[in-house]
Design a protein around this motif. Structure first.
Motif, PDB file in Angstrom:
ATOM      1  N   VAL A 209      16.757 -32.182-105.477  1.00 20.44           N
ATOM      2  CA  VAL A 209      17.347 -33.194-106.341  1.00 20.44           C
ATOM      3  C   VAL A 209      16.290 -33.772-107.279  1.00 20.44           C
ATOM      4  O   VAL A 209      16.560 -34.013-108.471  1.00 20.44           O
ATOM      5  N   CYS A 210      15.094 -34.008-106.774  1.00 16.80           N
ATOM      6  CA  CYS A 210      14.006 -34.515-107.626  1.00 16.80           C
ATOM      7  C   CYS A 210      13.681 -33.521-108.737  1.00 16.80           C
ATOM      8  O   CYS A 210      13.457 -33.911-109.892  1.00 16.80           O
ATOM      9  N   LEU A 211      13.655 -32.240-108.405  1.00 16.22           N
ATOM     10  CA  LEU A 211      13.395 -31.224-109.424  1.00 16.22           C
ATOM     11  C   LEU A 211      14.535 -31.178-110.436  1.00 16.22           C
ATOM     12  O   LEU A 211      14.296 -30.947-111.630  1.00 16.22           O
ATOM     13  N   ALA A 212      15.760 -31.410-109.986  1.00 17.10           N
ATOM     14  CA  ALA A 212      16.892 -31.450-110.911  1.00 17.10           C
ATOM     15  C   ALA A 212      16.743 -32.604-111.898  1.00 17.10           C
ATOM     16  O   ALA A 212      17.124 -32.487-113.073  1.00 17.10           O
ATOM     17  N   CYS A 213      16.188 -33.729-111.445  1.00 15.76           N
ATOM     18  CA  CYS A 213      15.906 -34.845-112.354  1.00 15.76           C
ATOM     19  C   CYS A 213      14.896 -34.429-113.416  1.00 15.76           C
ATOM     20  O   CYS A 213      15.045 -34.775-114.597  1.00 15.76           O
ATOM     21  N   CYS A 214      13.868 -33.701-113.008  1.00 19.83           N
ATOM     22  CA  CYS A 214      12.867 -33.231-113.972  1.00 19.83           C
ATOM     23  C   CYS A 214      13.512 -32.311-115.006  1.00 19.83           C
ATOM     24  O   CYS A 214      13.251 -32.428-116.211  1.00 19.83           O
ATOM     25  N   ARG A 215      14.355 -31.389-114.523  1.00 28.25           N
ATOM     26  CA  ARG A 215      15.029 -30.478-115.461  1.00 28.25           C
ATOM     27  C   ARG A 215      15.911 -31.249-116.428  1.00 28.25           C
ATOM     28  O   ARG A 215      15.974 -30.937-117.624  1.00 28.25           O
ATOM     29  N   LEU A 216      16.624 -32.245-115.912  1.00 29.76           N
ATOM     30  CA  LEU A 216      17.488 -33.051-116.773  1.00 29.76           C
ATOM     31  C   LEU A 216      16.693 -33.670-117.911  1.00 29.76           C
ATOM     32  O   LEU A 216      17.148 -33.700-119.059  1.00 29.76           O
ATOM     33  N   MET A 217      15.489 -34.173-117.608  1.00 30.50           N
ATOM     34  CA  MET A 217      14.672 -34.829-118.619  1.00 30.50           C
ATOM     35  C   MET A 217      13.833 -33.851-119.432  1.00 30.50           C
ATOM     36  O   MET A 217      13.111 -34.265-120.336  1.00 30.50           O
ATOM     37  N   GLY A 218      13.912 -32.562-119.105  1.00 29.77           N
ATOM     38  CA  GLY A 218      13.189 -31.557-119.870  1.00 29.77           C
ATOM     39  C   GLY A 218      11.692 -31.573-119.643  1.00 29.77           C
ATOM     40  O   GLY A 218      10.919 -31.245-120.551  1.00 29.77           O
ATOM     41  N   VAL A 219      11.261 -31.944-118.426  1.00 29.70           N
ATOM     42  CA  VAL A 219       9.832 -32.003-118.106  1.00 29.70           C
ATOM     43  C   VAL A 219       9.560 -31.138-116.883  1.00 29.70           C
ATOM     44  O   VAL A 219      10.456 -30.844-116.091  1.00 29.70           O
ATOM     45  N   GLU A 220       8.306 -30.747-116.720  1.00 29.97           N
ATOM     46  CA  GLU A 220       7.940 -29.885-115.600  1.00 29.97           C
ATOM     47  C   GLU A 220       7.621 -30.672-114.335  1.00 29.97           C
ATOM     48  O   GLU A 220       7.788 -30.154-113.222  1.00 29.97           O
ATOM     49  N   ARG A 221       7.165 -31.920-114.504  1.00 27.56           N
ATOM     50  CA  ARG A 221       6.718 -32.706-113.363  1.00 27.56           C
ATOM     51  C   ARG A 221       7.313 -34.111-113.422  1.00 27.56           C
ATOM     52  O   ARG A 221       7.733 -34.565-114.483  1.00 27.56           O
ATOM     53  N   PRO A 222       7.331 -34.800-112.298  1.00 30.96           N
ATOM     54  CA  PRO A 222       7.769 -36.203-112.314  1.00 30.96           C
ATOM     55  C   PRO A 222       6.879 -37.035-113.218  1.00 30.96           C
ATOM     56  O   PRO A 222       5.726 -36.683-113.508  1.00 30.96           O
ATOM     57  N   ALA A 223       7.410 -38.167-113.663  1.00 33.25           N
ATOM     58  CA  ALA A 223       6.624 -39.079-114.492  1.00 33.25           C
ATOM     59  C   ALA A 223       5.549 -39.778-113.678  1.00 33.25           C
ATOM     60  O   ALA A 223       4.504 -40.163-114.207  1.00 33.25           O
TER      61      ALA A 223
END
Length: 577
Positions: A209-223
């Motif tokens: 789910v955390c990785l899905a958040c990254c994909r949603l925001m178009g980034v490779e890693r968490p902020a």
């Protein structure tokens, strides 16, 4: 640098002993306690829990200095020398929410906005944090560790953005795109409902789910450079609060025991995790910087919370952790709550955002008649916006990524006009439509957009005629817990708190007794109600309305095409057209 020392050893008294050590820079020092915490838009007056404030100069045996109170939560100190001072006080920590403090013999949780004083001139200075804990307890703090012991916050904002969980807990570790994450929970669970201990798949699903958040925001890693999840399991709680480097979740044991419990908890975790982008770093200009002493009108809270509430239901599907049918069921439940909310006809989405400080967090028995949550209506608008954008060959994720690049990633606060412009770049007609939807007390055109993805809303009518009143179980007779503004009960002159004693001469003992006498399918007719108000027995004539909707469901259109099904799959998994 100011040093905050927190003694939590008086856990059975629910007392936190606070000591702040500081070398003043000038002869007059003003210090204050925040009145609210970011993410929860209500003046909470944390100073209510503060007692025994004292300032000494010259060590423990030094003189106690006189303090002048400027406001209920701010003070002024006049100094004859610039020698180090020590500010001490005690806080009562007896309220378990994600935005307050709770300390007992089992654990401690501190929302530091309710604990730490802001010293004038030191907001952007580094702050050191020290904790004194009961034996065998450990601390879970989302800050960089100080080589000399304790933790370091880059400034006061980061300090009060730091939730602290302490206790004899077990910590579980996992990573998201190489970024270290921790999971800590407190609270007993029902048998078979343990997450990490009995279910080896939980952390893997959370990572997905955390990785899905990254994909949603178009980034490779968490902020965040590292991240902490804290879960409090209570009997029936629900909620969360976002932070830059962490989140605190509250969830009910009984809810977790139900078949859909894990999915709901994943949605809650996704909601708060996504906030590390949307609202923490991609932040309204009105909250840049925060004003801890006062309410600030934020017209775009619908975007911060409504958008996040919408996608949190889709993210577990995008992560492969649930089914399409389950997501459609969850979306339908939210749409049902919205369509059954009478206040949506009174309060616009923009007004809901602007009035958050005085309405959403201060509900009463009449609130449902006049207000709508910007979480709920914001999520409904987000759904409409996403499907509208897909008609134009774009989608909501692309707008989020653009705003992250133009504002969030560079620390630039946005205003409502910036949001409207961003949506309009992807669908030009939204330049007029979106402001209209925000200002309107009507419903956005849901049904016309659901058709695109092969879905339709189905209404379920109640089995009883509509009384215009919510009846709660009372002591011997049902009691009016809520009265619709234009409903049958209001027309009969009834109000909240009235005790319904008898209908047409028949004694009422439960809400079901009243509903059984006004079954749907029979023509509504005038009835004599005997009720009690303020110790006096009275009568009135009550004429129910025909049966009203009690639920809405989101169903697949039996005539839907394969093209609609493909569009639905891309939409529900947050894929671009």
């Amino acid at each position: 640098m100011p040093e905050l020392n927190l003694d939590l050893t008086a856990c059975h008294q629910h007392l936190v002993r606070v000591r702040i050590s500081h070398r003043p820079r000038q002869g007059r020092l003003v210090f204050s306690l925040p009145s609210w915490t970011p993410g929860s838009y209500l003046i909470r007056d944390y100073v209510r829990q503060l007692e025994g404030l004292e300032v000494r100069q010259g060590g423990e045996e030094g003189a106690v200095l006189p303090i002048r109170r400027l406001t209920p939560s701010s003070w002024q100190l006049e100094l004859s020398s610039l020698e180090p001072i020590e500010i001490s006080y005690t806080l009562l920590a007896a309220e378990l929410t994600v935005r307050t403090c709770h300390l007992n013999g089992e654990h401690g949780f501190l929302a530091l906005a309710a604990v730490a004083l802001e010293l004038e001139g030191e907001r952007w200075s580094c702050h050191r944090l020290q904790l004194n804990l009961p034996p065998s307890w450990q601390a879970f703090v989302p800050l960089a560790e100080d080589p000399g012991g304790g933790w370091l916050a880059q400034n006061f904002d980061q300090l009060v953005d730091t939730p602290i969980e302490v206790g004899p807990h077990r910590c579980h570790y996992f990573s998201v795109a190489g970024v270290a994450h921790r999971w800590v929970s407190w609270g007993p669970v029902l048998e078979g409902c343990e997450l990490v201990e009995s279910d080896s798949h939980w952390l893997k699903q959370l990572e997905s789910v955390c990785l899905a958040c990254c994909r949603l925001m178009g980034v490779e890693r968490p902020a965040a450079a590292h991240y902490l999840f804290v879960l409090h399991l209570s009997d029936a709680g629900y909620g969360g609060l976002e932070h830059d480097l962490s989140t605190v979740l509250q969830f009910g044991r009984r809810a977790l025991a139900r078949p859909e419990g894990r999915r709901k908890l994943l949605q809650l975790a996704a909601h708060e995790y996504l906030h590390q982008w949307n609202v923490r770093r991609l932040r309204p200009a009105e909250l840049t910087p925060y004003r801890y002493d006062q309410a600030v009108v934020v017209p775009s809270l619908w975007f911060a919370e409504g958008i996040t509430s919408y996608v949190d239901q889709l993210l577990p599907l995008s992560a492969g952790c649930c089914t399409e049918a389950e997501v459609i069921e969850d979306l339908g439940a939210d749409l049902s709550r919205y369509l059954l909310s009478t206040g949506r006809r009174i309060q616009s989405l923009r007004a809901s955002s602007e009035e958050a400080w005085v309405k959403l967090y201060r509900p009463d028995a009449y609130s449902a008649n006049s207000q709508i949550s910007y979480y709920l209506k914001g999520a409904v608008l987000a759904l409409v916006l996403d499907l509208h954008l897909r008609r134009a060959g774009s989608c909501l994720p692309l707008v989020l990524r653009e705003l992250w690049s133009s504002h969030g990633a560079v620390g630039r606060g946005y205003r409502e006009a910036d949001l409207i412009a961003a949506f309009a770049r992807h669908a030009p007609d939204l330049a007029e439509l979106l402001p209209t939807w925000l200002a309107s007390d009507g419903d956005p055109p849901l049904a016309t957009y659901l058709v695109d993805v092969g879905l339709a809303l189905k209404v379920t009518l109640g089995s009883s005629q509509e009384l215009g009143c919510r009846l709660d179980s009372g002591t011997g007779a049902p009691c009016a817990g809520g009265v619709q503004r234009d409903g049958a009960a209001a027309r009969a002159g009834l109000t909240v708190g009235d005790e319904w004693l008898a209908l047409d001469g028949i004694r009422l003992q439960t809400p079901e007794d009243a509903l059984a006498m006004v079954r749907a399918g029979e023509p509504p007719r005038a009835r004599q109600l005997l009720f009690s108000r303020d110790g006096l027995v009275r009568t009135t004539t009550l004429t129910p309305d025909p049966a009203a909707p009690v639920a809405w469901s989101l169903l697949l259109d039996p005539d839907g095409t394969e093209t609609m099904a493909q569009q639905r799959r891309r939409w529900l998994t947050l894929e671009a057209p």
